[in-house]
Structures are given as C-alpha cells and as structure tokens.
Design an enzyme around this catalytic site. Structure first.
Site, mmCIF file in Angstrom:
data_model
loop_
_atom_site.group_PDB
_atom_site.id
_atom_site.type_symbol
_atom_site.label_atom_id
_atom_site.label_comp_id
_atom_site.label_asym_id
_atom_site.label_seq_id
_atom_site.Cartn_x
_atom_site.Cartn_y
_atom_site.Cartn_z
ATOM 1 C CB SER A 84 -2.053 7.467 -6.842
ATOM 2 O OG SER A 84 -2.921 7.208 -5.476
HETATM 3 N N1 SAM Z 1 -0.256 4.296 -1.879
HETATM 4 C C1 SAM Z 1 -1.016 3.262 -2.507
HETATM 5 C C2 SAM Z 1 0.014 2.918 -3.587
HETATM 6 O O1 SAM Z 1 0.766 3.567 -3.839
HETATM 7 O O2 SAM Z 1 -0.318 1.819 -4.306
HETATM 8 C C3 SAM Z 1 -2.242 3.578 -3.104
HETATM 9 C C4 SAM Z 1 -3.333 3.873 -2.203
HETATM 10 S S1 SAM Z 1 -5.031 3.614 -2.711
HETATM 11 C C5 SAM Z 1 -5.548 4.840 -3.403
HETATM 12 C C6 SAM Z 1 -5.763 3.853 -0.864
HETATM 13 C C7 SAM Z 1 -5.459 2.578 0.121
HETATM 14 O O3 SAM Z 1 -5.887 3.207 1.252
HETATM 15 C C8 SAM Z 1 -6.496 1.412 -0.344
HETATM 16 O O4 SAM Z 1 -5.553 0.227 -0.423
HETATM 17 C C9 SAM Z 1 -6.976 1.253 1.067
HETATM 18 O O5 SAM Z 1 -7.278 -0.220 1.209
HETATM 19 C C10 SAM Z 1 -6.382 2.022 1.960
HETATM 20 N N2 SAM Z 1 -7.015 2.387 3.190
HETATM 21 C C11 SAM Z 1 -8.296 2.881 3.305
HETATM 22 N N3 SAM Z 1 -8.871 3.122 4.594
HETATM 23 C C12 SAM Z 1 -7.756 2.844 5.263
HETATM 24 C C13 SAM Z 1 -7.464 2.791 6.664
HETATM 25 N N4 SAM Z 1 -8.474 3.422 7.469
HETATM 26 N N5 SAM Z 1 -6.382 2.673 7.024
HETATM 27 C C14 SAM Z 1 -5.314 2.037 6.157
HETATM 28 N N6 SAM Z 1 -5.593 1.999 4.952
HETATM 29 C C15 SAM Z 1 -6.635 2.467 4.570
#
Ligand code: SAM
Length: 234
Positions: A84
């Site tokens: 992000s």
């Molecule tokens: N917090 C992260 C970072 O600092 O790099 C960025 C997060 S990215 C915007 C969103 C993440 O949520 C992705 O890696 C995606 O695969 C994950 N995601 C989506 N649905 C999910 C779920 N049901 N459970 C866990 N992770 C999930």
C-alpha cells in the site's frame, strides 16, 4: 565525451541505487515528510511516524523496485497484489491507536511491510495471507529482518485467527463487502478495527469499527480508498 558518459552513469547509479545505509535513511525521512505534508488534518502520531521512519520499505519489494521504494506510492509485489501507499499505511496504523503491549491481527500480509510497521509499535502481530507464495515469502523476510514478535500464517483471513484471539486491534488490508463476523467476534471489547468496505469497481471507504466495552459496535466512514478485494471462500 566518454568521460562525461561515465560521470553520468555514476551519478545515475548513486541517485537510483543509493548505498544501503545513510542514503536510504534520508529517502525514508523524505518519504515521511511527504506523508506528513499530505495528511491534511490527520497527521500521523509520533509513534507511527517513528515506526515508518524505521522500517526499511526497500526490503519489502523486488530488487528492481528498490529505486522507487521510498516514493509515496503503492508498488507491485507480484500475484496482482500491491504494497500500500505509505500515506494509507500511516492513516490506517494511526486509526488503530496501537499501544506497546497490544496484540494486533492483520488480514492480508502481502509483502509484510504493514505488519512490520505495526510490530514496531505493538507487543505482537498476527498476520494472515491467502496467497501461499506471498505469505511464505513475507514470513521468511520478516524472520530474516528480526521481527520475532510477528506470527505469519497462510489461510483465509475472513475467519481470523481464533486460537490467538482476542485482539486489541484488527487491520484488514483488502476490500470486503461487509465486516467479517468472525473478525468482529475476535476483537476485544474496547478494540478497534480498520477495514476497507466496498466492491472492486465501486467506491470503497476505509471504515473504523469500534467495539464498545458493552460489546456494541459503532462504525465511522473515514476516507475513499482503492484496495484489492478480500477473496476466499466466504
Ligand atoms: N499489507 C500488505 C503489505 O504491507 O504489503 C499489502 C496488502 S495487499 C493491498 C492485500 C493482500 O490481501 C494481498 O496480498 C491479498 O492476497 C490478501 N488477501 C486477499 N484476500 C485475503 C483473505 N481472504 N485472507 C488473507 N489475505 C487476503
């Protein structure tokens, strides 16, 4: 001519690939100055600023993205996911009002950067990623960086981490259509959750969800955002 080219190449390398030490501290500081300057009426607390000044964002992206690691921008981390924008990381972290002994749950580990920022402030951080290679890579990265107060897991974060609950704070870093009831259940009375709500193609809002001491829940719409969707079996 040749000498001028060599000097240009050297200058390019120095600017674009700064040495690992002081140069990156300077870049990080500049990034945080920009975060502060663009945060309007909601400047991040000093603890959030200090945490983000410390976490080496360039260690959470691929080597080819190192020159861009300290721009106030989201960056690709593979598998169609992103790390992000620092301004959003600061705002979301700030909204949780994390204290030093808090236990925090993050849904969406991605690169592990947000977990590292939380771990600089909180006592312990639990983070779940649904894409296995991303989750494993982030786990190894965080371990190699010495974050021994972060526990990582691969799985569907919709269901939270019941064995480790309750949590003082929960951060969801992917957009959901609703607040997952298991996460609400795993939030302590008096706890705070930040979560982007909305669909991929419509306006999403970052929401602050507060669980009162009596168990009742209040929600506040904070700011429009754009997140990848929370996927999974729910
Ligand atoms: N917090 C992260 C970072 O600092 O790099 C960025 C997060 S990215 C915007 C969103 C993440 O949520 C992705 O890696 C995606 O695969 C994950 N995601 C989506 N649905 C999910 C779920 N049901 N459970 C866990 N992770 C999930």
């Amino acid at each position: 001519m040749k000498r001028r080219f060599a000097f240009g190449a050297l200058l390019f390398c120095c600017c674009v690939f700064p040495s690992q030490g002081g140069e990156f501290e300077g870049s990080r500081h500049k990034m945080m100055e920009e975060v502060l300057a663009t945060s309007g009426n909601f400047p991040p607390s000093s603890s959030v600023m200090a945490a983000m000044e410390k976490v080496q964002r360039h260690r959470f992206v691929s080597a080819w993205l190192t020159p861009f690691a300290y721009l106030n921008r989201p960056l690709p981390i593979g598998y169609g996911q992103t790390i992000s924008q620092p301004l959003i990381v600061a705002r979301m972290t700030d909204l949780l009002k994390v204290k030093k002994d808090d236990k925090v749950l993050e849904i969406g580990t991605g690169s592990g950067y947000q977990a590292a920022v939380l771990a600089e402030i909180a006592g312990s951080v639990y983070t779940i990623e649904i894409i296995e290679p991303l989750g494993k890579q982030a786990g190894e990265r965080l371990k190699s960086l010495g974050y021994d107060n972060i526990k990582t897991k691969v799985g569907d974060g919709y269901y939270g981490w019941p064995e480790a609950a309750p949590f003082d704070a929960i951060m969801v870093t992917a957009a959901a259509s609703h607040v997952p009831p298991p996460l609400l259940k795993q939030l302590k009375p008096g706890g705070r959750m930040v979560i982007p709500l909305g669909t991929h193609f419509m306006t999403q809002y970052l929401m602050l969800v507060e669980k009162q001491a009596d168990g009742s829940v209040t929600t506040h719409q904070i700011v429009p955002v754009s997140f990848v969707p929370l996927v999974g079996g729910h």
